[in-house]
Design a protein around this motif. Sequence first.
Motif, mmCIF file in Angstrom:
data_model
loop_
_atom_site.group_PDB
_atom_site.id
_atom_site.type_symbol
_atom_site.label_atom_id
_atom_site.label_comp_id
_atom_site.label_asym_id
_atom_site.label_seq_id
_atom_site.Cartn_x
_atom_site.Cartn_y
_atom_site.Cartn_z
ATOM 1 N N ILE A 198 -5.909 5.689 0.976
ATOM 2 C CA ILE A 198 -5.821 5.848 2.429
ATOM 3 C C ILE A 198 -7.156 5.549 3.091
ATOM 4 C CG2 ILE A 198 -5.513 7.558 4.262
ATOM 5 C CD1 ILE A 198 -3.278 8.759 2.604
ATOM 6 N N THR A 199 -8.246 5.988 2.486
ATOM 7 C CA THR A 199 -9.549 5.734 3.100
ATOM 8 C C THR A 199 -9.871 4.250 3.138
ATOM 9 O OG1 THR A 199 -10.710 6.102 1.000
ATOM 10 C CG2 THR A 199 -10.507 7.985 2.487
ATOM 11 N N PHE A 238 -6.620 3.016 6.108
ATOM 12 C CA PHE A 238 -6.056 3.747 7.244
ATOM 13 C C PHE A 238 -6.603 3.313 8.604
ATOM 14 C CE2 PHE A 238 -5.616 7.444 10.067
ATOM 15 C CZ PHE A 238 -4.243 7.533 10.069
ATOM 16 N N LEU A 290 -4.566 1.227 11.571
ATOM 17 C CA LEU A 290 -4.387 1.670 12.952
ATOM 18 C C LEU A 290 -4.862 0.615 13.941
ATOM 19 C CD1 LEU A 290 -5.391 5.439 12.790
ATOM 20 C CD2 LEU A 290 -3.103 4.456 12.947
ATOM 21 N N TRP A 312 5.003 4.251 6.809
ATOM 22 C CA TRP A 312 3.720 4.431 6.101
ATOM 23 C C TRP A 312 3.613 5.886 5.719
ATOM 24 C CZ3 TRP A 312 0.169 2.115 3.503
ATOM 25 C CH2 TRP A 312 -1.046 2.738 3.290
ATOM 26 N N ASN A 367 0.829 -1.205 0.000
ATOM 27 C CA ASN A 367 0.000 0.000 0.000
ATOM 28 C C ASN A 367 0.863 1.254 0.000
ATOM 29 O OD1 ASN A 367 -3.122 -0.316 0.323
ATOM 30 N ND2 ASN A 367 -2.205 -2.040 1.386
ATOM 31 N N THR A 368 1.968 1.222 0.727
ATOM 32 C CA THR A 368 2.884 2.356 0.749
ATOM 33 C C THR A 368 3.469 2.594 -0.636
ATOM 34 O OG1 THR A 368 3.441 1.928 3.056
ATOM 35 C CG2 THR A 368 4.993 3.274 1.809
#
Length: 134
Positions: free
Chosen positions: A88-89, A92, A96, A133, A73-74
């Motif tokens: 990101i949505t 994310f 976390l 990230w 993803n990065t």
Amino acid sequence: MDLEPHQIHTFYEYVGFMIQEESEAIKREEYLQRPMNLLNQKWSKIKGHARGSVDFLKDQDVIRTVPNILQTNTSVASALRTHLLSLITLIFVNMLNVYKMYSELILSSIAEHVLCKTFEVKIMNFHFLNLRWL
């Protein structure tokens, strides 16, 4: 399936570069969903199992898979540059939550007087403290 993790990261990064060049936002979103589908399925499976039992995250394959998913993803995010909001949505909040679960596992292992040199704690610390990230 035949690629090494670093090759997968590179592949996804270049897919991200191609998607970033699309000028239409709707098409860009559609193009982003396609290659990320497999990763999102793996991610969802891990999250589902971890919700059932946090100990699932101690599995050696999972310990290796989670950072690879995050690194992939990065790689995509770095290529998308200004268009990374949709990526990101997607990940994310879940990212976390997984970090929180791993932090709790590490802290509970230390609290139970398990030596920090055990393989699981050592590898979890390595992967999750050194992963960059965004």
